[in-house]
Scaffold this active site. Structure first.
Site: not given
Length: 191
Positions: A16, A21, A65, A67, A113
């Protein structure tokens, strides 16, 4: 505003790193680096403490993470006894073009999210955020791949310039407050 919580949203893991993001992580890294802050792994986040102009910044990159970002946000806000209005969350925003960013004192999660989890954890959407425009140049049904994708080579000069501007906006937020910072940065075109 002597103590400020800066929350960069992103996902942990090399796959990532430096994706659209994860721009929240990248902006917070740049801010900490500019002010000689060093990140260390702590409870629910990578954390760096930065001192600048008589203010203390607790910079976090949640390790929960995206979320579950609210868990780390609330833990560090409570631990450091920081008022909600003295927090600033840095987040990617597909509804804004790459050349724009938007600072707001509150607002909806708009399908993000990380913001949705912070809102649910805190029980309010009234916390300041800096939305870093990432554009929305993806074919129908490819949003996830786009958001989790790396920047295109031709986008990088704008991303790097806008990251610097976002760092200045964090400093402005701390120095002169959100209203004046919004007036300075929300209509800026970064090309």
């Amino acid at each position: 505003m002597s103590k400020i919580l800066i929350v960069g949203l992103g996902n942990i893991g090399t796959e990532y790193a430096h994706t659209r993001h994860n721009i929240g992580f990248d902006v917070v890294n740049s801010f900490a680096l500019k002010h000689s802050g060093m990140f260390k792994t702590d409870r629910l986040a990578e954390v760096a403490e930065v001192k600048w102009k008589g203010k203390t910044f607790i910079c976090i990159k949640p390790t929960t993470y995206m979320n579950l970002s609210g868990k780390a946000f609330k833990y560090w806000m409570d631990k450091e006894k920081i008022l909600l209005e003295h927090t600033l969350t840095i987040v990617d925003e597909i509804a804004l073009p790459l050349t724009k960013m938007r600072i707001r004192p509150s607002g909806s999660a708009a399908g993000h999210n990380g913001l949705r989890d912070i809102e649910q954890t805190l029980g309010t959407d009234k916390y300041p955020r800096l939305r870093f425009g990432i554009g929305n140049h993806f074919p129908k049904g490819m949003q996830v791949e786009y958001v989790l994708g790396k920047w295109l080579k031709e986008e990088l000069p704008i991303v790097n310039k806008k990251t610097e501007v976002a760092v200045e906006a964090i400093e402005s937020f701390a120095a002169i407050g959100i209203e004046r910072t919004m007036n300075m940065y929300n209509n800026m075109e970064i090309a």
